[in-house]
Design an enzyme around this catalytic site. Structure first.
Site, PDB file in Angstrom:
ATOM      1  N   ARG A   1     -53.432   6.994  24.357  1.00 53.68           N
ATOM      2  CA  ARG A   1     -53.183   5.679  23.231  1.00 53.68           C
ATOM      3  C   ARG A   1     -53.577   6.457  21.815  1.00 53.68           C
ATOM      4  NH1 ARG A   1     -55.026   1.605  26.508  1.00 53.68           N
ATOM      5  NH2 ARG A   1     -53.143   0.748  27.400  1.00 53.68           N
TER       6      ARG A   1
ATOM      7  N   ALA B   1     -41.625  -6.506  33.887  1.00 58.92           N
ATOM      8  CA  ALA B   1     -43.195  -6.213  33.756  1.00 58.92           C
ATOM      9  C   ALA B   1     -43.429  -5.287  32.507  1.00 58.92           C
ATOM     10  CB  ALA B   1     -43.386  -5.430  35.068  1.00 58.92           C
ATOM     11  N   GLY B   2     -43.647  -6.072  31.594  1.00 57.54           N
ATOM     12  CA  GLY B   2     -43.989  -5.545  29.957  1.00 57.54           C
ATOM     13  C   GLY B   2     -45.303  -5.414  30.101  1.00 57.54           C
ATOM     14  N   SER B   3     -45.865  -6.385  29.063  1.00 53.04           N
ATOM     15  CA  SER B   3     -47.305  -6.637  28.965  1.00 53.04           C
ATOM     16  C   SER B   3     -47.899  -6.969  30.339  1.00 53.04           C
ATOM     17  CB  SER B   3     -47.727  -7.622  27.997  1.00 53.04           C
ATOM     18  OG  SER B   3     -47.325  -7.483  26.597  1.00 53.04           O
TER      19      SER B   3
ATOM     20  N   ILE C   1     -37.132   3.546  28.917  1.00 53.39           N
ATOM     21  CA  ILE C   1     -38.251   4.761  29.247  1.00 53.39           C
ATOM     22  C   ILE C   1     -37.880   5.737  28.109  1.00 53.39           C
ATOM     23  CG2 ILE C   1     -38.818   6.483  31.119  1.00 53.39           C
ATOM     24  CD1 ILE C   1     -39.688   3.602  31.635  1.00 53.39           C
TER      25      ILE C   1
ATOM     26  N   GLU D   1     -46.658   0.976  24.691  1.00 53.87           N
ATOM     27  CA  GLU D   1     -48.024   1.361  25.221  1.00 53.87           C
ATOM     28  C   GLU D   1     -48.993   0.071  25.067  1.00 53.87           C
ATOM     29  OE1 GLU D   1     -49.331   5.328  25.267  1.00 53.87           O
ATOM     30  OE2 GLU D   1     -47.595   5.903  24.706  1.00 53.87           O
TER      31      GLU D   1
END
Lengths: 261, 384, 400
Positions: free
Chosen positions: B242, B129-131, B156, B363
């Protein structure tokens, strides 16, 4: 533990330049900063307070009204209170009169266990005011302190830097210490400290606030007089040696023949 | 450029700059080389109150906002993007509590974070589970007044070093993303372990590890908001943070430009400093202009966040996208201007270039940012 | 009548010469007339001779002149450590001899210590006409309280006209206190001394602002006139074994020797602390050395030259070498015969500490490094090539 730190505002030497035409110091735009050695004294004072869990650090300076900025900076670095000792009557003070005036202010503060000073100021380089204060107050002193190894309410054990190494000295308190760079690495100011400094109101004492002999203040109280100020011939860049490492070495050894033997 | 920041923000920026110049710059290469976590610098940042600039005064902060956090992150990144991430990562870990936590949770955790006594980390990403963050597999099963966490979080930031972790896990697998919830897990909780430290291309002064939960018992009081709110918490956190990544990118780019500019004035070729050659001048001009544009966009979005604008998804994606692409381009050009010297580790620009790359990736990759931006743009036209 | 300074407005032409001369930035122009900011003015008087129109009036004299005729002789405080007289004392005796001869008085050496009676002869050989000697176990090693007390007692009893002392750790700590106790004027760190015979004044010249300006200082109305003198500036007195001195050995009651502080230990950092201020030759390294290994190379050259190792602040801050080697504003001020700066760019803070060296050699890869502006000989090049070559060459030249 109540600690008094004596500081001085000096021109920032990084900014000091010489006018090549008139051969005088260019003072325009030169920023005033806390004497670099006093920064170590401030840090050590705050550390002693932290070590002895409690007490008060009072920072004092003698100088023109704008020296208040130095007090604010010291407060941002952890000092609790600032006192500016400022009066036109102090103009022309040499180290005798300066240490007399500061000792009068310290007497007025009254309650202290430790007095800290930087080992010397970067503009005068005399290293006389710290010992002068301790002499006026008739308290013990240890100069060139590079470490405060032990400190309690009654006494301290410190290391005094010498030309060959260091001496370990035990002293009762109150005592005056002048400190060298090796004693610590001053912390960065904290934002909360800076905000406290911004709203802090340093006390201002004039000659009238001190129980001092007027004839011992300022120029009149100063045994020494400056009779001449001049700029030394600026050192000129000399000869550039060129060639391979070996040729240069031979040439230099020849040039320095009289110096090295 | 004058961004008319407040007196307090000027003070924050100037102190962050001083710390970066005097304390971080001299050790940046050391931490890059050794990959150690820069605890001495974290201590300095803590003692100078930097960790509290964006937190409310009620919780021991200085009452500023994301703009303040961006100013700090930018200045620190100008010296080292990796060390700056120890700071930024704590912000990311603290935001779920700040934005969605209960008053008790804020009282319990934020003062320590503001003081810098404890660092924080945010745990979302997993191996698969990245993008596609929606496919996380970590679960949280409720048992009495506890949740039992199982699963592994990957890459992390601050893992192992931080003491406060905000973790996204599924409380109801059947509901997909609507079944996710956010938790606060403290380091030392039984069943929580850390994987080995990852070896990275850049930001090597930052710590990146797996966080492994094996029947890890977390008090029910540590649930942030309600069950099922996990993804909302995560997305809101990322939208808010962000601009911080953008600020990191701006700082890295500025740091590289500082070096290239200084070098071009002193490097003599063909009998003159290379800054006198138009080819170099034009590169410098482009770099400077791009950085300023990225900074302006970053600050604008940070101010939108602080002004309480409800949705900043599109704008914060734009800031992160533009600033990170700028950082990659500017740092590459800085290496180019410095030629062979730029490629050598004796100079810091190759490090800036390695550090810049991650800002295009983490992110949310810049491809995902573009998806977000485009989908908002299209939705906006549909509304008209 | 307190001291004052006034601009005589009818004479001031607004030429700004005084503005440029003021070392304290205390004068500015307003309506084309000079204005003195009293908050900054130290009444140093530098502006008075600078004004071509005699428009600045400085009133300094206060009260009637005191009768100072009871004070005579030039004293040198001779520092001993473990019974060994320090070389600075011989430099001071050399200079003191000249001053005493000009003033037509005796030169006296003052020595405090434990078991030091035999030292009087050595001091006589170095030119002392008189020796004041105080021998007591409490004076074996320097301690502020007994040393201050004894020197104060001696000065009060014998009333010297001038007291010279080394600007060393001990000297600066001691005489600063003595000067306060006896109400004497004290000038620190002098590099030049002379006398005004008419007024019998000691003219004390010293650098200020890190050597950027020089000031000449007098003590018109107080005696003794005290000065500390920098190491290596004055020439050592020669040895003349035929000379004899009148020795006064003083005994004081026990309470004079009481010390509030207690010396627990004396730690010599052998090999660690090089006495930079004693060294005739210093080889110094800076950031350009790249690391600890660079200093090993510097130490080789220093060894070949029998010199000491110095360092710029950046190298000390990077932990390549200990603080005791630091030369410059926050380190030591040195003035050796030869200073070789290797990989040191020459920040002003460093220059302050070494620019009075007699010969300066600078080796740096950056031709624009400020160090070259003060260097007698400059070499643009790689320290790692040049330093080893120099070591080899000097070893050969000195037959090592």
């Amino acid at each position: 533990m109540n600690i008094i730190v004596c500081i001085k505002q000096v021109p920032n030497t990084t900014d000091v330049r010489i006018d090549p035409v008139t051969n005088t110091l260019i003072r325009d735009g030169v920023e005033s900063v806390i004497n670099p050695f006093d920064a170590y004294a401030i840090e050590e004072a705050v550390r002693i307070k932290e070590r002895c869990s409690g007490g008060k650090v009072t920072v004092i300076t003698m100088g023109p009204p704008q020296a208040e900025n130095a007090l604010r900076e010291a407060i941002s670095l952890g000092c609790d209170e600032g006192i500016l000792i400022s009066d036109r009557k102090f103009a022309g003070s040499d180290t005798w009169a300066t240490s007399y005036t500061l000792s009068a202010a310290i007497r007025k503060i009254g309650d202290y266990d430790v007095i800290l000073c930087g080992k010397q100021a970067s503009d005068g380089d005399t290293a006389q005011v710290g010992p002068g204060i301790s002499a006026h107050l008739d308290i013990p002193q240890v100069t060139y302190v590079k470490k405060i190894a032990e400190i309690s309410a009654e006494k301290a054990k410190v290391e005094r830097m010498t030309e060959e190494g260091y001496d370990v000295v035990e002293t009762p308190l109150p005592c005056l210490f002048t400190v060298v760079k090796e004693i610590n690495t001053p912390r960065m100011p904290s934002l909360k400290g800076m905000m406290r400094a911004k709203s802090a109101k340093p006390l201002k004492w004039t000659a009238d606030d001190l129980e001092a002999d007027a004839s011992a203040l300022g120029l009149d109280g100063s045994p020494t007089r400056v009779v001449k100020i001049f700029t030394p011939e600026p050192r000129k860049g000399g000869e550039m040696l060129k060639g391979g490492a070996e040729d240069i070495s031979k040439e230099l050894a020849e040039l320095l023949k009289d110096v090295v033997i | 450029m004058d961004y008319f920041i407040t007196e307090q923000q000027t003070m924050i920026r100037d102190l962050a700059r001083k710390i970066a110049q005097e304390k971080i710059k001299p050790v940046a290469a050391h931490y890059d080389e050794t990959e150690e976590f820069a605890w001495p610098i974290m201590k300095i940042l803590a003692d100078s109150d930097m960790f509290g600039v964006y937190l409310p005064e009620a919780y021991g902060g200085l009452g500023g906002g994301i703009m303040d956090m961006c100013l700090v992150t930018e200045e620190l990144s100008r010296a080292c993007g990796g060390i700056a991430l120890g700071y930024g990562g704590t912000g990311l870990g603290a935001l779920p509590i700040l934005l969605h936590g209960s008053d008790e949770q804020k009282k319990k955790y934020l003062p320590d974070i503001a003081k810098g006594k404890r660092l924080a980390a945010f745990c979302l990403t997993e191996a698969e589970a990245g993008s596609d963050a929606g496919s996380i597999k970590t679960t949280a099963r409720k048992e009495g007044d506890k949740y039992i966490l199982n699963g592994t979080k990957q890459w992390i930031t601050n893992a192992g070093e931080a003491e406060i972790y905000t973790v996204i896990a599924l409380t109801d697998k059947s509901k997909g993303v609507r079944g996710a919830s956010a938790f606060i897990v403290e380091k030392g909780t039984k069943g929580m372990e850390f994987g080995k430290k990852e070896k990275k291309m850049g930001i090597r002064a930052s710590a990146t590890r797996e966080v492994i939960f094996t029947d890890c018992e977390v008090p029910a009081a540590n649930l942030i908001s309600r069950e099922g709110m996990g993804f909302i918490v995560a997305l809101k956190t990322l939208d808010t943070s962000r601009p911080g990544v953008a600020a990191q990118a701006v700082g890295i780019a500025q740091g590289a430009l500082d070096c290239a500019l200084e070098y071009s004035r002193t490097r003599v070729q063909f009998g003159q400093p290379i800054s006198s050659f138009q080819a170099v001048q034009h590169m410098l001009a482009d770099m400077g202009t791009q950085i300023e544009a990225a900074r302006a966009l970053t600050y604008s979005v940070a101010r939108m966040v602080d002004a309480g604008v409800k949705s900043v998804s599109k704008e914060s994606a734009m800031a992160k996208l533009f600033a990170s692409d700028t950082a990659m381009k500017v740092t590459t050009d800085a290496v180019q201007i410095m030629g062979g010297y730029g490629y050598m580790r004796d100079y810091p620009v190759e490090k800036f270039m390695r550090d810049a790359k991650i800002t295009q990736i983490y992110e949310g990759t810049n491809q995902i940012q573009r998806n977000v931006i485009a989908s908002h743009m299209i939705k906006e036209t549909l509304k008209k | 009548m307190p001291a004052s300074i006034t601009i005589l407005l009818h004479k001031c032409t607004g030429c700004t010469l005084c503005v440029k001369t003021c070392p304290f930035g205390a004068i500015h122009m307003a309506n084309r007339k000079a204005v003195i900011d009293m908050a900054k003015c130290t009444l140093c008087g530098a502006c008075v001779p600078a004004c071509k129109f005699s428009a600045i009036e400085l009133k300094k004299d206060s009260g009637p002149k005191k009768d100072l005729s009871a004070y005579k002789d030039v004293w040198v405080f001779c520092e001993q450590k473990k019974g060994v007289i320090q070389s600075i004392s011989f430099e001071l005796l050399g200079e003191g001899r000249k001053l005493a001869d000009k003033l037509g008085v005796k030169l006296a050496a003052v020595i405090l210590g434990s078991g030091i009676e035999a030292k009087a002869e050595e001091l006589a050989h170095r030119g002392a006409d008189k020796v004041y000697l105080v021998d007591h176990p409490a004076l074996g090693s320097y301690q502020d309280d007994p040393y201050t007390e004894v020197l104060v007692k001696l000065a009060e009893e014998y009333k010297p006209e001038v007291i010279l002392c080394g600007a060393t750790t001990i000297g600066r700590s001691l005489v600063s206190r003595v000067a306060i106790k006896i109400g004497a004027g004290l000038t620190a760190d002098c590099t030049e001394l002379d006398v005004d015979l008419k007024e019998r004044l000691l003219l004390q010249t010293r650098p200020a602002f890190g050597g950027n300006i020089m000031a000449t200082i007098i003590t018109p109305n107080h005696r003794p006139q005290m000065a500390t003198v920098r190491h290596k500036v004055m020439k050592e007195a020669g040895i003349d074994k035929s000379r004899r001195a009148e020795v006064t050995s003083k005994i004081y009651p026990e309470e004079v020797f009481k010390s509030r502080t207690r010396l627990v230990d004396i730690v010599a950092e052998i090999g660690e602390t090089v006495n930079l201020s004693e060294a005739d030759i210093i080889v110094s390294g800076g950031r350009g050395l790249g690391g600890k290994e660079g200093f090993a190379m510097i130490a080789e050259l220093a060894k070949a030259l029998n010199g000491a190792v110095g360092a710029a602040r950046s190298a000390v801050d990077a932990d390549w070498i200990s603080y005791s080697h630091q030369v410059g504003q926050t380190g030591k001020t040195v003035c050796p015969k030869l200073y070789i700066a290797c990989g040191i760019s020459g920040q002003i803070q460093h220059l302050i500490g070494m620019q009075s060296s007699k010969v300066i050699v600078a080796i740096n890869k950056d031709p624009d490094a400020p160090i070259f502006k003060v260097a007698t000989y400059g070499i643009v090049g790689d320290v790692f090539e040049i330093v080893p070559a120099l070591t080899k060459e000097f070893r050969r030249a000195l037959n090592k």
